[in-house]
Design a protein around this motif. Structure first.
Motif, PDB file in Angstrom:
ATOM      1  N   ALA A 183       0.810  -1.220   0.000  1.00 27.30           N
ATOM      2  CA  ALA A 183       0.000   0.000   0.000  1.00 27.30           C
ATOM      3  C   ALA A 183       0.842   1.267   0.000  1.00 27.30           C
ATOM      4  CB  ALA A 183      -0.919  -0.006   1.223  1.00 27.30           C
ATOM      5  N   ASN A 184       2.181   1.096   0.027  1.00 26.01           N
ATOM      6  CA  ASN A 184       3.114   2.227   0.051  1.00 26.01           C
ATOM      7  C   ASN A 184       2.899   3.142   1.249  1.00 26.01           C
ATOM      8  OD1 ASN A 184       4.495   1.584  -2.357  1.00 26.01           O
ATOM      9  ND2 ASN A 184       2.789   2.412  -3.554  1.00 26.01           N
ATOM     10  N   SER A 185       2.321   2.603   2.307  1.00 21.14           N
ATOM     11  CA  SER A 185       2.101   3.417   3.504  1.00 21.14           C
ATOM     12  C   SER A 185       3.322   3.442   4.417  1.00 21.14           C
ATOM     13  CB  SER A 185       0.892   2.890   4.286  1.00 21.14           C
ATOM     14  OG  SER A 185       1.114   1.552   4.709  1.00 21.14           O
ATOM     15  N   ASP A 186       4.202   2.471   4.262  1.00 19.62           N
ATOM     16  CA  ASP A 186       5.420   2.424   5.085  1.00 19.62           C
ATOM     17  C   ASP A 186       6.464   1.581   4.359  1.00 19.62           C
ATOM     18  OD1 ASP A 186       7.368   2.441   6.976  1.00 19.62           O
ATOM     19  OD2 ASP A 186       6.136   1.666   8.609  1.00 19.62           O
ATOM     20  N   ALA A 187       7.254   2.235   3.529  1.00 20.37           N
ATOM     21  CA  ALA A 187       8.239   1.520   2.716  1.00 20.37           C
ATOM     22  C   ALA A 187       9.369   0.941   3.553  1.00 20.37           C
ATOM     23  CB  ALA A 187       8.813   2.459   1.654  1.00 20.37           C
ATOM     24  N   ASP A 188       9.576   1.480   4.748  1.00 15.77           N
ATOM     25  CA  ASP A 188      10.669   1.010   5.607  1.00 15.77           C
ATOM     26  C   ASP A 188      10.182   0.083   6.717  1.00 15.77           C
ATOM     27  OD1 ASP A 188      12.545   2.574   4.200  1.00 15.77           O
ATOM     28  OD2 ASP A 188      11.983   4.349   5.368  1.00 15.77           O
ATOM     29  N   ALA A 189       8.975  -0.418   6.607  1.00 14.47           N
ATOM     30  CA  ALA A 189       8.413  -1.254   7.664  1.00 14.47           C
ATOM     31  C   ALA A 189       9.233  -2.516   7.880  1.00 14.47           C
ATOM     32  CB  ALA A 189       6.975  -1.628   7.326  1.00 14.47           C
ATOM     33  N   GLN A 190       9.410  -2.905   9.140  1.00 14.72           N
ATOM     34  CA  GLN A 190      10.151  -4.107   9.512  1.00 14.72           C
ATOM     35  C   GLN A 190       9.448  -4.818  10.661  1.00 14.72           C
ATOM     36  OE1 GLN A 190      14.168  -2.424  10.230  1.00 14.72           O
ATOM     37  NE2 GLN A 190      14.861  -3.806   8.608  1.00 14.72           N
ATOM     38  N   VAL A 191       9.715  -6.110  10.771  1.00 16.02           N
ATOM     39  CA  VAL A 191       9.279  -6.871  11.932  1.00 16.02           C
ATOM     40  C   VAL A 191      10.447  -6.894  12.908  1.00 16.02           C
ATOM     41  CG1 VAL A 191       8.457  -9.086  12.806  1.00 16.02           C
ATOM     42  CG2 VAL A 191       7.747  -8.304  10.533  1.00 16.02           C
ATOM     43  N   LYS A 192      10.269  -6.280  14.062  1.00  5.10           N
ATOM     44  CA  LYS A 192      11.346  -6.187  15.050  1.00  5.10           C
ATOM     45  C   LYS A 192      11.191  -7.290  16.093  1.00  5.10           C
ATOM     46  CE  LYS A 192      11.890  -1.191  14.487  1.00  5.10           C
ATOM     47  NZ  LYS A 192      11.928   0.125  15.166  1.00  5.10           N
ATOM     48  N   ILE A 193      12.238  -8.064  16.252  1.00  4.06           N
ATOM     49  CA  ILE A 193      12.213  -9.201  17.181  1.00  4.06           C
ATOM     50  C   ILE A 193      13.392  -9.102  18.133  1.00  4.06           C
ATOM     51  CG2 ILE A 193      12.228 -11.723  17.396  1.00  4.06           C
ATOM     52  CD1 ILE A 193      11.180 -11.827  14.511  1.00  4.06           C
ATOM     53  N   GLY A 194      13.126  -9.159  19.417  1.00  2.72           N
ATOM     54  CA  GLY A 194      14.168  -9.155  20.425  1.00  2.72           C
ATOM     55  C   GLY A 194      14.256 -10.511  21.102  1.00  2.72           C
ATOM     56  N   ILE A 195      15.431 -11.124  21.062  1.00  2.40           N
ATOM     57  CA  ILE A 195      15.662 -12.431  21.683  1.00  2.40           C
ATOM     58  C   ILE A 195      16.631 -12.239  22.838  1.00  2.40           C
ATOM     59  CG2 ILE A 195      16.461 -14.799  21.337  1.00  2.40           C
ATOM     60  CD1 ILE A 195      15.901 -14.419  18.337  1.00  2.40           C
ATOM     61  N   VAL A 196      16.197 -12.545  24.041  1.00  2.00           N
ATOM     62  CA  VAL A 196      17.040 -12.386  25.223  1.00  2.00           C
ATOM     63  C   VAL A 196      17.614 -13.750  25.595  1.00  2.00           C
ATOM     64  CG1 VAL A 196      17.157 -11.603  27.612  1.00  2.00           C
ATOM     65  CG2 VAL A 196      15.574 -10.496  26.003  1.00  2.00           C
ATOM     66  N   SER A 227      15.273  -8.896   4.438  1.00  2.00           N
ATOM     67  CA  SER A 227      15.630  -7.518   4.769  1.00  2.00           C
ATOM     68  C   SER A 227      14.566  -6.851   5.638  1.00  2.00           C
ATOM     69  CB  SER A 227      15.836  -6.707   3.489  1.00  2.00           C
ATOM     70  OG  SER A 227      14.613  -6.567   2.775  1.00  2.00           O
ATOM     71  N   ARG A 228      13.383  -7.462   5.716  1.00  2.00           N
ATOM     72  CA  ARG A 228      12.302  -6.885   6.514  1.00  2.00           C
ATOM     73  C   ARG A 228      12.336  -7.365   7.958  1.00  2.00           C
ATOM     74  NH1 ARG A 228      11.048  -2.329   4.105  1.00  2.00           N
ATOM     75  NH2 ARG A 228      11.372  -2.667   1.869  1.00  2.00           N
ATOM     76  N   LEU A 229      13.344  -8.143   8.307  1.00  2.00           N
ATOM     77  CA  LEU A 229      13.521  -8.566   9.695  1.00  2.00           C
ATOM     78  C   LEU A 229      14.542  -7.678  10.393  1.00  2.00           C
ATOM     79  CD1 LEU A 229      13.705 -12.483   9.738  1.00  2.00           C
ATOM     80  CD2 LEU A 229      11.792 -11.036  10.414  1.00  2.00           C
ATOM     81  N   ASP A 230      14.257  -7.334  11.615  1.00  2.00           N
ATOM     82  CA  ASP A 230      15.198  -6.602  12.465  1.00  2.00           C
ATOM     83  C   ASP A 230      15.309  -7.395  13.762  1.00  2.00           C
ATOM     84  OD1 ASP A 230      16.697  -4.889  13.979  1.00  2.00           O
ATOM     85  OD2 ASP A 230      15.269  -3.228  13.956  1.00  2.00           O
ATOM     86  N   VAL A 231      16.308  -8.294  13.816  1.00  2.00           N
ATOM     87  CA  VAL A 231      16.451  -9.219  14.942  1.00  2.00           C
ATOM     88  C   VAL A 231      17.613  -8.784  15.820  1.00  2.00           C
ATOM     89  CG1 VAL A 231      16.859 -11.608  15.641  1.00  2.00           C
ATOM     90  CG2 VAL A 231      15.522 -11.114  13.576  1.00  2.00           C
ATOM     91  N   SER A 232      17.339  -8.627  17.110  1.00  3.41           N
ATOM     92  CA  SER A 232      18.379  -8.319  18.098  1.00  3.41           C
ATOM     93  C   SER A 232      18.553  -9.522  19.013  1.00  3.41           C
ATOM     94  CB  SER A 232      17.998  -7.087  18.923  1.00  3.41           C
ATOM     95  OG  SER A 232      17.906  -5.934  18.115  1.00  3.41           O
ATOM     96  N   ASP A 288       8.575  -5.885  18.236  1.00  2.00           N
ATOM     97  CA  ASP A 288       7.190  -6.340  18.074  1.00  2.00           C
ATOM     98  C   ASP A 288       6.976  -7.669  18.785  1.00  2.00           C
ATOM     99  OD1 ASP A 288       6.399  -4.212  16.214  1.00  2.00           O
ATOM    100  OD2 ASP A 288       7.768  -5.194  14.818  1.00  2.00           O
ATOM    101  N   LEU A 289       8.002  -8.511  18.743  1.00  2.00           N
ATOM    102  CA  LEU A 289       7.986  -9.805  19.423  1.00  2.00           C
ATOM    103  C   LEU A 289       9.204  -9.891  20.321  1.00  2.00           C
ATOM    104  CD1 LEU A 289       7.077 -12.188  16.462  1.00  2.00           C
ATOM    105  CD2 LEU A 289       5.589 -11.554  18.350  1.00  2.00           C
TER     106      LEU A 289
END
Length: 453
Positions: A183-196, A227-232, A288-289
């Motif tokens: 929808a071109n509403s957020d071209a930089d959108a990512q799924v952010k996941i934090g693993i502790v 590329s749409r994943l942001d995993v820490s 996000d997760l």
């Protein structure tokens, strides 16, 4: 709490006069160690002189080291799980669904809590089961170390149910990002996941996430990719995979960074909030997760059973794997606390549960005969870590190589896969285990690469 007479197995004595009870061995927990033990006991005794009973609150078994694959959809647990009712029919033991609530050591009975359905209505009432010998093999749960907000906001990977929950939420977030991009509403959108926690579970999950993300484009999310994943990956210690040698730890780190994982060592999480992890330095890591994989402990109820437990709620056992409180009660696997000859606790690993199951199986036979029991000796065969399809590495130790040897690549992958094959043989026997291996190879070819429902 009512006593159910159907759970008290009896058979007539040869004279036809008095009724005497079968020897009843009850195993609570159908994990890797418990399921292997009841298979061996069922094969040894059948239902002739003994009544072997397995109690578990779930209906099926899935090998715990595979839960990170179930969580990402890389493994369809419906095809790899073992149903207890079918397994018990094959191996001559009985299965009862239920959750251990208490033990009456004087009466030698265990009390099971009622089983409720998803509406909270009772399916099976609470009841008692008699035992002559009791084995506790209930595994472990994630240790949140009392960090505020972790129970409320973080996900765990202790069970099939939790892994399924993670997969559903992961796919929902991926779909939101995909639709936002279309929808071109957020071209930089990512799924952010934090693993502790950067032990085996955390590291393997991080890599498996990228494997799954790379396949989603073929399953309806055409514009979604890695590329749409942001995993820490967040580790409080000085390095990831502390059980492995420094060189292998560094190798795994480099592989994860190449995939896109942000690896952060010496970062302590002091609070979890909604979509946010707070470090000891006050930094807020958005996610996000959030997955908590920072360590394990015994379940809380173990401290209420009247048995001596360790500071991490594990049942303290002797070197014969009997509770120090009651010799009629054995414990094995992650819920048992025992130190080796150097004073180090036996690590909570699948190989330890397998070895303990074998020792308990032998000792139960010796115990009934009044003979001296065999002490448990842990043999550390090393650790292997699978970074999904990208890499496998680890170290082999002990009798496998006559010392210690670091392994990577195809050899490590072959050995890693062999561990699961040995697990299949342990719970199914050689013939059926080999058959399931062949079926597994066919399934990898014909079934979808990802489970998306």
């Amino acid at each position: 709490m009512k006593h159910d007479p159907t759970l008290d197995a009896r058979f007539p004595a040869p004279s036809g006069g008095n009724i005497r009870q079968k020897t009843q061995i009850v195993v609570v927990g159908g994990g890797a160690g418990g399921l292997e033990l009841v298979r061996k006991l069922g094969a040894k005794y059948g239902r002739r002189s003994h009544d072997i009973i397995l109690v578990d609150q779930n209906l099926s078994h899935i090998w715990k080291p595979l839960l990170h694959e179930v969580a990402t959809g890389s493994l369809d647990a419906n095809l790899d799980e073992v149903g207890y009712r079918g397994h018990c029919a094959r191996w001559g033991y009985r299965y009862f669904q239920g959750r251990l609530e208490s033990i009456d050591r004087e009466a030698k009975t265990i009390n099971l809590a009622p089983v409720l359905d998803e509406l909270g209505e009772e399916v099976i009432g609470g009841h008692m089961i008699r035992y002559d010998m009791l084995v506790l093999a209930v595994g472990s749960v994630s240790n949140d170390f009392g960090v505020p907000g972790v129970k409320e906001h973080c996900l765990f990977l202790d069970s099939r149910k939790q892994a399924d929950r993670f997969r559903t939420r992961l796919l929902n977030h991926c779909l939101r990002v995909s639709r936002a991009m279309i929808a071109n509403s957020d071209a930089d959108a990512q799924v952010k996941i934090g693993i502790v926690g950067a032990g085996a579970t955390g590291v393997e999950l991080a890599a498996e996430l990228y494997n799954a993300a790379g396949a989603l484009r073929y399953y309806g999310l055409e514009v979604f990719d890695e590329s749409r994943l942001d995993v820490s990956l967040i580790e409080a210690g000085p390095r990831i995979l502390p059980a492995l040698p420094d060189r292998l730890s560094q190798s795994a780190r480099e592989e994860l960074v190449a995939l896109g994982v942000e690896v952060r060592e010496q970062v302590q999480i002091v609070e979890a909030r909604r979509r946010c992890l707070v470090t000891s330095e006050g930094e807020e890591i958005e996610a996000d997760l959030m997955v908590w994989a920072a360590g394990v402990k015994g379940a809380e109820f173990l401290s209420t059973l009247g048995l001596e437990v360790s500071p991490r709620n594990q049942i303290v056992v002797t070197d014969t794997l009997q509770s120090v409180t009651d010799p009629d009660i054995f414990a094995l696997g992650d819920c048992a606390f025992l130190t080796d000859s150097d004073g180090r606790p036996i690590p909570p690993r699948a190989q330890a549960a397998h070895q303990m199951a074998d020792t308990v199986f032998k000792n139960l036979q010796l115990y009934q005969k009044g003979k001296a029991l065999k002490p448990f000796v842990y043999e550390d065969n090393g650790s292997l870590i699978s970074l999904s399809r990208f890499s496998t590495l680890g170290n082999l130790m002990g009798n496998l190589v006559g010392g210690a040897m670091a392994v990577e690549g195809r050899l490590a992958r072959f050995i890693y896969t062999s561990l699961y094959r040995l697990h299949l043989i342990g719970i199914h026997g050689w013939l059926r285990g080999m058959g399931l291996m062949l079926i597994g190879r066919v399934n990898r070819v014909v079934r979808p690469k990802l489970k998306l429902h």
